[in-house]
Design a protein around this motif. Structure first.
Motif, short mmCIF file in Angstrom:
data_model
loop_
_atom_site.label_atom_id
_atom_site.label_comp_id
_atom_site.label_asym_id
_atom_site.label_seq_id
_atom_site.Cartn_x
_atom_site.Cartn_y
_atom_site.Cartn_z
N ARG A 314 -33.00 83.94 8.48
CA ARG A 314 -33.02 83.91 7.02
C ARG A 314 -31.74 83.28 6.48
O ARG A 314 -30.68 83.42 7.09
CB ARG A 314 -33.11 85.33 6.47
CG ARG A 314 -34.41 86.08 6.76
CD ARG A 314 -35.49 85.71 5.75
NE ARG A 314 -36.73 86.43 6.05
CZ ARG A 314 -37.02 87.65 5.58
NH1 ARG A 314 -36.14 88.27 4.83
NH2 ARG A 314 -38.17 88.21 5.88
N PRO A 315 -31.81 82.64 5.31
CA PRO A 315 -30.58 82.26 4.63
C PRO A 315 -29.80 83.51 4.24
O PRO A 315 -30.35 84.62 4.19
CB PRO A 315 -31.06 81.52 3.38
CG PRO A 315 -32.49 81.16 3.66
CD PRO A 315 -33.02 82.21 4.58
N LEU A 316 -28.52 83.35 3.96
CA LEU A 316 -27.76 84.44 3.35
C LEU A 316 -28.36 84.76 1.99
O LEU A 316 -29.15 83.99 1.44
CB LEU A 316 -26.29 84.06 3.19
CG LEU A 316 -25.49 83.73 4.46
CD1 LEU A 316 -24.02 83.49 4.10
CD2 LEU A 316 -25.60 84.84 5.50
N TRP A 317 -27.95 85.91 1.42
CA TRP A 317 -28.44 86.28 0.09
C TRP A 317 -28.17 85.15 -0.91
O TRP A 317 -27.07 84.59 -0.95
CB TRP A 317 -27.75 87.55 -0.42
CG TRP A 317 -27.95 88.77 0.40
CD1 TRP A 317 -26.99 89.55 0.98
CD2 TRP A 317 -29.20 89.40 0.73
NE1 TRP A 317 -27.55 90.61 1.64
CE2 TRP A 317 -28.90 90.55 1.51
CE3 TRP A 317 -30.53 89.11 0.45
CZ2 TRP A 317 -29.89 91.40 2.00
CZ3 TRP A 317 -31.52 89.95 0.94
CH2 TRP A 317 -31.20 91.08 1.71
N LYS A 318 -29.15 84.83 -1.71
CA LYS A 318 -28.92 83.91 -2.81
C LYS A 318 -28.10 84.61 -3.87
O LYS A 318 -28.50 85.68 -4.35
CB LYS A 318 -30.25 83.42 -3.41
CG LYS A 318 -30.06 82.41 -4.52
CD LYS A 318 -31.39 81.88 -5.05
CE LYS A 318 -31.16 80.85 -6.14
NZ LYS A 318 -32.44 80.29 -6.65
N PRO A 319 -26.96 84.06 -4.27
CA PRO A 319 -26.10 84.75 -5.25
C PRO A 319 -26.87 85.12 -6.51
O PRO A 319 -27.72 84.36 -7.00
CB PRO A 319 -25.00 83.73 -5.54
CG PRO A 319 -24.92 82.91 -4.28
CD PRO A 319 -26.33 82.81 -3.79
N LEU A 320 -26.53 86.28 -7.05
CA LEU A 320 -27.28 86.78 -8.21
C LEU A 320 -27.06 85.93 -9.45
O LEU A 320 -27.96 85.81 -10.28
CB LEU A 320 -26.91 88.24 -8.47
CG LEU A 320 -27.27 89.21 -7.34
CD1 LEU A 320 -26.95 90.64 -7.73
CD2 LEU A 320 -28.73 89.09 -6.93
N HIS A 321 -25.89 85.31 -9.56
CA HIS A 321 -25.66 84.48 -10.75
C HIS A 321 -26.51 83.21 -10.71
O HIS A 321 -26.64 82.53 -11.74
CB HIS A 321 -24.17 84.14 -10.90
CG HIS A 321 -23.65 83.11 -9.96
ND1 HIS A 321 -23.24 83.42 -8.67
CD2 HIS A 321 -23.47 81.76 -10.09
CE1 HIS A 321 -22.83 82.31 -8.07
NE2 HIS A 321 -22.95 81.30 -8.90
N LEU A 322 -27.12 82.89 -9.55
CA LEU A 322 -28.03 81.75 -9.44
C LEU A 322 -29.49 82.15 -9.60
O LEU A 322 -30.38 81.28 -9.63
CB LEU A 322 -27.84 81.05 -8.09
CG LEU A 322 -26.45 80.48 -7.80
CD1 LEU A 322 -26.43 79.83 -6.42
CD2 LEU A 322 -26.01 79.49 -8.88
N GLY A 333 -15.90 83.54 -11.04
CA GLY A 333 -16.00 82.71 -9.86
C GLY A 333 -17.46 82.41 -9.56
O GLY A 333 -18.29 82.32 -10.46
N GLY A 334 -17.76 82.24 -8.29
CA GLY A 334 -19.13 81.96 -7.87
C GLY A 334 -19.23 80.81 -6.90
O GLY A 334 -20.25 80.65 -6.22
N ALA A 335 -18.17 80.00 -6.80
CA ALA A 335 -18.24 78.82 -5.94
C ALA A 335 -18.35 79.18 -4.47
O ALA A 335 -19.11 78.54 -3.72
CB ALA A 335 -17.01 77.93 -6.18
N LEU A 336 -17.58 80.20 -4.03
CA LEU A 336 -17.63 80.56 -2.61
C LEU A 336 -18.98 81.14 -2.25
O LEU A 336 -19.57 80.78 -1.22
CB LEU A 336 -16.50 81.54 -2.27
CG LEU A 336 -16.47 82.01 -0.81
CD1 LEU A 336 -16.39 80.83 0.15
CD2 LEU A 336 -15.32 82.97 -0.57
#
Length: 370
Positions: A314-322, A333-336
């Motif tokens: 699986r991919p890592l968790w998709k960031p919640l802000h996306l 932040g959010g870039a990392l």
């Protein structure tokens, strides 16, 4: 060879016997002695005084936030690199989620960005800290910040049962903490979770709300809105057996991590999730990133190759802000987290995966560079 799954349930003959014993007792109602024993055993493992077993970790978080008095107009901080269930209960109560980027040392919540959020938002009423993929966040710094700003901490230890931070068990450090026993977790009760705290009245309030807020009288009397959130005595029978096997499972999953790292860590562009304390993580899942420029491959091409070989990754968790549902939420932040999602994947890590199966995973990935 049969399909290789990411983190399937690991069920033993002892598990069958434990569940069978509950069935034989005919105590399959929502509460019973197996449930009491499971709550006590998990509380002891997490060095907590009190615990209540529930039907999910999401229910545990919902109750924790409600008991803390979170409501409309409040804000609750949560890492962006996590599963949506770490943030959804904030919205159940009409509150606003504020997301925090990861830091590189553990991929967990960045304390520096947390401090920025606490400085600039005076309506933050709780901080949810997720111990991602079985490794604890930088809790000393986070706890110090939250104490300074008088904001309670909830430990989302859904993925981290058996992990520790500087000698303290995951789940022992916040005002509240909770675990998940979903089917893919390091131990399972099929579905389930547990809320823990050191204050009796907080857990008793959670227990009350989780059993439809029924008053202790002969008839059905209700003075509050409750929920059908309790774990059943039958599922707790499985949990009791699974918990006795936790240390072996951690050892096995660490062996998978070490083997993957030995076999794949020398490939240019592949980097494994950094482990801050080697013997403190529970190694729930082995995670790595693939730099497409350096490696000449990509996360998606590896996922496709594994899928072709009937191997689940699986991919890592998709960031919640996306996530579309949280597109208007504030994120520090959010870039990392975004980069980790773009490049990261989780490899099969089950405690019942054989050495031959693990080697097939390794060979399939290495074939990308032949």
């Amino acid at each position: 060879m049969p399909s290789i799954y990411l983190s399937p349930p690991d069920i033993s003959a002892r598990d069958h016997a434990s569940v069978d014993a509950v069935l034989t007792s005919n105590w399959v109602a929502p509460v019973g002695p197996a449930l009491d024993a499971f709550e006590a055993a998990v509380a002891t493992r997490a060095q907590r005084k009190y615990a209540v077993a529930l039907n999910s970790g999401t229910a545990a978080l919902h109750l924790a936030l409600q008991i803390l008095g979170i409501n409309s107009g409040d804000a609750v901080v949560c890492p962006t690199l996590t599963f949506a269930a770490s943030a959804n209960p904030i919205c159940y109560l009409g509150a606003e989620p504020i997301f925090i980027d990861s830091e590189r040392r553990t991929w967990n919540m960045d304390p520096e960005l947390l401090e920025e959020a606490l400085k600039t938002h005076d309506n933050i009423k709780a901080v949810i800290v997720v111990h991602l993929y079985g490794q604890c966040a930088e809790m000393d710094h986070i706890l110090e910040l939250c104490a300074r700003y008088e904001v309670p901490v909830i430990e989302d230890a859904a993925e981290a049962l058996g992990a520790s931070y500087r000698g303290r068990p995951a789940g022992s450090m916040g005002t509240f903490s909770f675990f998940s026993f979903n089917g893919n977790k390091i131990i399972t009760t099929s579905g389930g979770g547990m809320l823990l705290a050191n204050e009796r009245d907080q857990i008793e309030r959670a227990r009350y709300l989780a059993t439809q807020a029924r008053e202790p009288v002969a008839h059905y009397e209700h003075k509050a809105i409750g929920y059908n959130y309790r774990m059943s005595n039958l599922l707790a029978g499985l949990g009791n057996s699974q918990l006795t096997d936790l240390d072996r499972r951690i050892t096995t999953r660490k062996a998978h991590f070490d083997a993957y790292q030995r076999a794949l860590g020398n490939i240019p562009g592949i980097d494994f999730m950094p482990i801050a304390e080697t013997n403190a993580a529970n190694y729930w899942l082995t995670c790595l990133t693939v730099d497409p420029v350096i490696s000449g491959s990509s996360r998606d091409s590896i996922l496709a190759a594994l899928a072709q070989a009937d191997i689940e990754a699986r991919p890592l968790w998709k960031p919640l802000h996306l996530q579309p549902i949280f597109q208007n939420a504030k994120c520090f932040g959010g870039a990392l987290a975004t980069q980790l999602f773009d490049r990261g994947l989780c490899l099969p890590s089950g405690s019942n995966m054989s050495d031959d199966q693990r080697q097939l995973v390794i060979d399939t990935i290495r074939y990308e560079w032949l």
